[in-house]
Design a protein around this motif. Structure first.
Motif, PDB file in Angstrom:
ATOM      1  N   HIS A 100       0.818  -1.210   0.000  1.00  0.00           N
ATOM      2  CA  HIS A 100       0.000   0.000   0.000  1.00  0.00           C
ATOM      3  C   HIS A 100       0.858   1.269   0.000  1.00  0.00           C
ATOM      4  O   HIS A 100       0.328   2.373   0.181  1.00  0.00           O
ATOM      5  N   GLY A 101       2.172   1.119  -0.174  1.00  0.00           N
ATOM      6  CA  GLY A 101       3.040   2.284  -0.308  1.00  0.00           C
ATOM      7  C   GLY A 101       3.746   2.695   0.963  1.00  0.00           C
ATOM      8  O   GLY A 101       3.791   3.893   1.281  1.00  0.00           O
ATOM      9  N   TYR A 102       4.328   1.723   1.682  1.00  0.00           N
ATOM     10  CA  TYR A 102       5.050   1.997   2.923  1.00  0.00           C
ATOM     11  C   TYR A 102       6.348   1.202   2.962  1.00  0.00           C
ATOM     12  O   TYR A 102       6.445   0.116   2.366  1.00  0.00           O
ATOM     13  N   ILE A 103       7.333   1.750   3.669  1.00  0.00           N
ATOM     14  CA  ILE A 103       8.585   1.054   3.923  1.00  0.00           C
ATOM     15  C   ILE A 103       8.555   0.560   5.365  1.00  0.00           C
ATOM     16  O   ILE A 103       8.337   1.350   6.294  1.00  0.00           O
ATOM     17  N   VAL A 104       8.741  -0.742   5.557  1.00  0.00           N
ATOM     18  CA  VAL A 104       8.773  -1.325   6.893  1.00  0.00           C
ATOM     19  C   VAL A 104      10.206  -1.698   7.235  1.00  0.00           C
ATOM     20  O   VAL A 104      10.869  -2.412   6.470  1.00  0.00           O
ATOM     21  N   VAL A 105      10.688  -1.213   8.359  1.00  0.00           N
ATOM     22  CA  VAL A 105      12.031  -1.535   8.855  1.00  0.00           C
ATOM     23  C   VAL A 105      11.858  -2.303  10.162  1.00  0.00           C
ATOM     24  O   VAL A 105      11.296  -1.781  11.124  1.00  0.00           O
ATOM     25  N   ALA A 106      12.326  -3.552  10.175  1.00  0.00           N
ATOM     26  CA  ALA A 106      12.122  -4.411  11.344  1.00  0.00           C
ATOM     27  C   ALA A 106      13.471  -4.906  11.862  1.00  0.00           C
ATOM     28  O   ALA A 106      14.062  -5.824  11.284  1.00  0.00           O
ATOM     29  N   PRO A 107      14.006  -4.326  12.937  1.00  0.00           N
ATOM     30  CA  PRO A 107      15.277  -4.799  13.497  1.00  0.00           C
ATOM     31  C   PRO A 107      15.103  -6.115  14.240  1.00  0.00           C
ATOM     32  O   PRO A 107      14.031  -6.400  14.787  1.00  0.00           O
ATOM     33  N   GLN A 108      16.153  -6.946  14.216  1.00  0.00           N
ATOM     34  CA  GLN A 108      16.206  -8.125  15.076  1.00  0.00           C
ATOM     35  C   GLN A 108      17.003  -7.710  16.306  1.00  0.00           C
ATOM     36  O   GLN A 108      18.235  -7.684  16.285  1.00  0.00           O
TER      37      GLN A 108
END
Length: 362
Positions: A100-108
Motif C-alpha cells: 500500500h506504499g510503505y517502507i517497513v524496517v524491522a530490526p532483530q
C-alpha cells in the motif's frame, strides 16, 4: 373455460417468478472499492531485503526491510518483534502493508533470550537514530523514506518497546520524531505486579505523556490459556492492550480481533521454533485460516496511517463506524478516544471528533 383461464394465469405467474431476479444489496467489496481495498493487497510490489550489521551501512542491529519496488518517497514504519520472535515471522504483514506504499524496517533486537527491558529499549533507540542517514544508504537511489512520516509499531513485547520509546524512557537520547504509534497486541509484563522495566503503566486514564495518534489492535484470545491446566497466558489481563489503550490520550483507537490469539499475526510457515512459540499461546481454532487476522492488522494499520499521515480519513472513519461490515475478522470491541472530548471518554463504534469534517464522505 374458467379452469383453462386459471391454469393459464398460474403458468404466467410461475414463468414470471422464475425470470424475476431480485435486486440484492451489493457486497462491501463491490459497493466500496476504497474501503475493501484497505484489506486487500495494494497496488505496489513489495521487495524484501536483509541488512546485516557488517554491511557498509552499519545498522546497530540486523534489519529486515520491506519496501515497494516502484520509485517514490514512502512513509516509514519501525516495527519491533515480540518475545523470542524473529523479524522474518512477520513477512506476510510487512508485505501487505508495503503493497500500500510503505517502507517497513524491522530490526532483530536479540535472539531467543531477550535482554532486560531497558537494554532492549536502548537498542531500539539506537536503530531509530540510525534511520535518517542509514536508511538512505540501504535503499535504491530512486526510493526514499519519508522521515517526516515515521511510525512506531510493535507486537507483544515489541509493542511495549514501541510505547516505551514514544514515552522517552530509553537511556539513549532520540534524534528522531515519531508521528504515529501502532500496537499489535502489546504486552507490558507478565502481570499487573510484574511489569517490564522501565514501567509504562500507572493505571491512570490518559496518563501517557505523548500526543501522537495511536491505533491498538488487540486479540480476544490473548488473555486465555493455551492449556487448561496452566494459568499462564501470553497477553495477561492488567498489562495488555486494554490497559494500554486506557492510558492513551486522544486521538486513540482500539480494535479487538475477538476470534484470534496473540500469535495469529505471524506467518504460517515459521519453522519448528516458531511453531513451538505459537503453541504456547491460545490461538484460533484448528483449521481456521490466520490470513484474515493478518489482513485485519495490515488493513487497520494502513487506514490509520493514511488518515493521520496523508489526511485521507475515509477508510478509517468507515472502519470505526462499521468495522464488521468491512473487516475480514470480527472486531469487538471497537473503541475510540476523540480529540475535543474529556480524556477519559470512550465511544464505541464512534467517529473521532477531529474527523467530523469527513462525515459527508460516508
Amino acid at each position: 373455460m374458467e379452469t383453462r383461464l386459471v391454469f393459464l394465469l398460474a403458468a404466467l405467474l410461475a414463468t414470471a417468478l422464475l425470470e424475476y431476479k431480485p435486486v440484492l444489496p451489493t457486497p462491501a467489496s463491490e459497493a466500496d472499492h476504497s474501503v475493501a481495498g484497505v484489506f486487500e493487497t495494494g497496488n505496489f510490489h513489495p521487495i524484501q531485503s536483509d541488512v546485516g550489521t557488517a554491511s557498509s551501512c552499519s545498522p546497530p542491529r540486523s534489519l529486515l526491510i520491506v519496501r515497494p519496488e516502484e520509485k517514490g518517497t514512502y512513509p516509514v514504519i519501525l516495527f519491533h518483534h515480540g518475545t523470542g520472535c524473529q523479524n522474518s515471522w512477520y513477512t506476510d504483514v510487512f508485505k501487505f502493508i508495503s503493497s500500500h506504499g510503505y517502507i517497513v524496517v524491522a530490526p532483530q533486537l536479540y535472539g531467543l533470550m531477550p535482554p532486560s527491558g531497558q537494554d532492549e529499549l536502548d537498542l531500539a533507540a539506537e536503530v531509530a537514530n540510525w534511520l535518517p542517514s542509514g536508511l538512505r544508504c540501504v535503499l535504491p537511489e530512486d526510493i526514499e523514506g519519508d522521515m517526516h512520516n515515521l511510525a512506531l509499531a510493535g507486537h507483544s513485547r515489541g509493542g511495549y518497546i514501541a510505547f516505551a520509546l514514544a514515552l522517552g524512557l530509553a537511556d539513549v537520547s532520540l534524534d528522531v520524531d515519531f508521528s504515529a504509534l501502532i500496537g499489535v497486541d502489546p504486552v507490558a509484563g507478565t502481570s499487573k505486579t510484574n511489569q517490564m522495566e522501565p514501567k509504562i503503566l500507572n493505571y491512570e486514564s490518559c496518563s501517557f505523556n505523548f500526543s501522537i495518534p495511536v491505533a491498538i489492535i488487540g486479540t480476544g484470545l490473548g488473555n486465555k490459556s493455551a492449556f487448561p491446566i496452566l494459568p499462564q497466558t501470553c497477553a495477561p489481563d492488567g498489562v495488555s492492550h486494554t490497559e494500554i489503550f486506557n492510558e492513551c490520550k486522544p486521538p486513540c483507537s482500539h480494535f479487538v480481533t475477538s476470534d484470534y490469539g496473540h500469535m495469529d499475526v505471524l506467518d504460517d510457515d515459521i519453522g519448528p521454533i516458531g511453531e513451538l512459540a505459537r503453541a504456547m499461546c491460545k490461538g484460533s481454532r484448528r483449521g481456521v485460516s490466520r490470513d484474515p487476522m493478518r489482513r485485519t492488522v495490515g488493513g487497520v494499520s494502513v487506514a490509520f496511517l493514511e488518515a493521520f499521515f496523508k489526511g485521507n480519513y475515509t477508510d478509517y472513519n468507515k472502519i470505526l463506524q462499521k468495522s464488521n461490515y468491512f473487516a475480514p475478522t470480527t472486531l469487538d470491541p471497537v473503541q475510540n478516544k476523540s480529540e475535543g472530548t474529556s480524556s477519559s471518554s470512550l465511544s464505541a463504534m464512534s467517529m473521532p471528533a477531529t474527523l467530523d469534517w469527513h462525515i459527508d464522505e460516508l
